[in-house]
Design an enzyme around this catalytic site. Structure first.
Site, PDB file in Angstrom:
ATOM      1  N   VAL A  77     -20.303 -28.039 -28.779  1.00 12.76           N
ATOM      2  CA  VAL A  77     -19.590 -27.037 -29.564  1.00 12.76           C
ATOM      3  C   VAL A  77     -18.098 -27.333 -29.681  1.00 12.76           C
ATOM      4  CG1 VAL A  77     -21.268 -25.202 -29.131  1.00 12.76           C
ATOM      5  CG2 VAL A  77     -19.297 -25.480 -27.594  1.00 12.76           C
ATOM      6  N   TYR A 124     -20.874 -26.989 -13.720  1.00 11.55           N
ATOM      7  CA  TYR A 124     -21.339 -27.153 -15.106  1.00 11.55           C
ATOM      8  C   TYR A 124     -20.193 -26.947 -16.099  1.00 11.55           C
ATOM      9  CZ  TYR A 124     -23.778 -25.931 -19.453  1.00 11.55           C
ATOM     10  OH  TYR A 124     -24.201 -25.853 -20.763  1.00 11.55           O
ATOM     11  N   TYR A 164     -30.324 -28.798 -30.668  1.00 10.55           N
ATOM     12  CA  TYR A 164     -30.882 -27.451 -30.508  1.00 10.55           C
ATOM     13  C   TYR A 164     -31.824 -27.123 -31.672  1.00 10.55           C
ATOM     14  CZ  TYR A 164     -26.814 -27.712 -27.531  1.00 10.55           C
ATOM     15  OH  TYR A 164     -25.883 -28.136 -26.636  1.00 10.55           O
ATOM     16  N   LYS A 182     -24.055 -33.399 -21.313  1.00 10.09           N
ATOM     17  CA  LYS A 182     -25.410 -33.258 -20.787  1.00 10.09           C
ATOM     18  C   LYS A 182     -26.164 -34.593 -20.797  1.00 10.09           C
ATOM     19  CE  LYS A 182     -25.586 -28.461 -22.406  1.00 10.09           C
ATOM     20  NZ  LYS A 182     -26.140 -27.533 -23.413  1.00 10.09           N
ATOM     21  N   SER A 210     -21.294 -30.025 -24.645  1.00 12.37           N
ATOM     22  CA  SER A 210     -22.690 -30.351 -24.345  1.00 12.37           C
ATOM     23  C   SER A 210     -23.036 -31.823 -24.490  1.00 12.37           C
ATOM     24  CB  SER A 210     -23.637 -29.511 -25.218  1.00 12.37           C
ATOM     25  OG  SER A 210     -23.647 -28.174 -24.780  1.00 12.37           O
TER      26      SER A 210
END
Length: 308
Positions: A261, A195, A243, A71, A68
């Site tokens: 992760v 993705y 998050y 992103k 992530s």
């Protein structure tokens, strides 16, 4: 006030030594087979400063799946492509929920809270994929990251991408839910295939720290986005980058960061440095346990914080 650059090498070495002795290292992401097989007894740290220096310690040269953290680059790329039109499809608020939650997506009629939760990242990828092929987009995104890091060796780990495709049922559910609300322009299989490959980009701490310099906004750092855009990306990293652990990270570290992760965290000290830490074991929020602990120590030792 921050420490002199001359002290950074010792600080980074001290932190790596302290992390090496930690017994509680968290748990690896066991729901992605390729990540479940990673040795948790690893820790790396790298700090890139505006004077061109790179301070590293531990396993800073070991490549890992950035997951992530990618992103951040997809968001920068999307803002460069469509500008503020992106915010018509994804919000800028913290979710307070797990990265793969569908709850808010249902309540808010298919508009994800922010571009860093999975649903928002899928929309961001879909935005820049529209009108291109997955191969073209992934090539362009890799070129952007390679330019940021000044390193053409950065690549996608195909084994990790395939592992994610095989186990990505919840992300497929998110994509089809987005599609049902008209917030996915491409076929879900194409968007998700892109993705998953984006998340499987592989970098070391040294490469990641260098690739984050464009967000530092300091003389001597790459200027790939405007100062205003860098500031907004950093704001989202601060409020949404971890998050439902974003508040905890902001409280303990006081710097914008984006976790993955795979155990990596990219952290920006505006005007001062781009920092990357990596350790595969995750805490209860799905963020690197030792990476978070290390950043707490680094912020404490340097005095770096956006809050003065």
């Amino acid at each position: 006030m921050g420490k002199r650059s001359a002290d950074l090498g010792q600080i980074v070495s001290d932190i790596a030594a302290q992390m090496r002795d930690q017994e509680d290292r968290g748990a690896v992401a066991n729901y992605i087979p390729e990540l479940a097989a990673i040795d948790p007894n690893q820790f790396g740290i790298a700090v890139a400063t505006p004077d061109g220096k790179l301070y590293t310690a531990g396993d800073a040269g070991v490549p890992f799946s950035i997951q992530s953290v990618s992103k951040v680059y997809a968001l920068a790329f999307a803002l460069g492509s469509v500008g503020d039109q992106l915010w018509q499809r994804v919000g800028v608020e913290s979710s307070g929920l797990a990265f793969d939650s569908i709850l808010l997506l249902e309540q808010e009629k298919g508009k994800p809270r922010n571009p860093f939760i999975n649903a928002g990242a899928i929309v961001t990828t879909d935005t820049i994929l529209h009108g291109s092929s997955p191969k073209e987009l992934l090539g362009a995104l890799l070129r952007f990251i390679r330019e940021a890091a000044d390193d053409n060796s950065i690549h996608i780990n195909e084994a990790v991408a395939k592992s994610e495709i095989a186990t990505g049922n919840r992300n497929f559910a998110l994509a089809y839910y987005l599609r049902s609300h008209g917030n996915l322009l491409c076929a879900p299989e194409l968007t998700l295939g892109t993705y998953f490959h984006q998340c499987a980009i592989e970098m070391s701490c040294a490469q990641l720290a260098l690739a984050g310099r464009f967000l530092v906004s300091a003389e001597g750092m790459p200027q790939l986005v405007s100062h205003e855009r860098a500031r907004r990306i950093n704001a989202l990293m601060m409020t949404c980058g971890h998050y439902n652990g974003s508040g905890d990270f902001a409280y303990r570290v006081g710097l914008p960061g984006k976790s993955g992760v795979g155990g990596g965290i990219l952290v920006i000290a505006p005007g001062r440095a781009s920092i990357a830490v990596w350790s595969p074991g995750l805490n209860q929020f799905g963020n690197s346990k030792l990476g978070t602990d290390a950043m707490h120590l680094l912020a404490k030792r340097t005095g770096w914080s956006v809050f003065g």
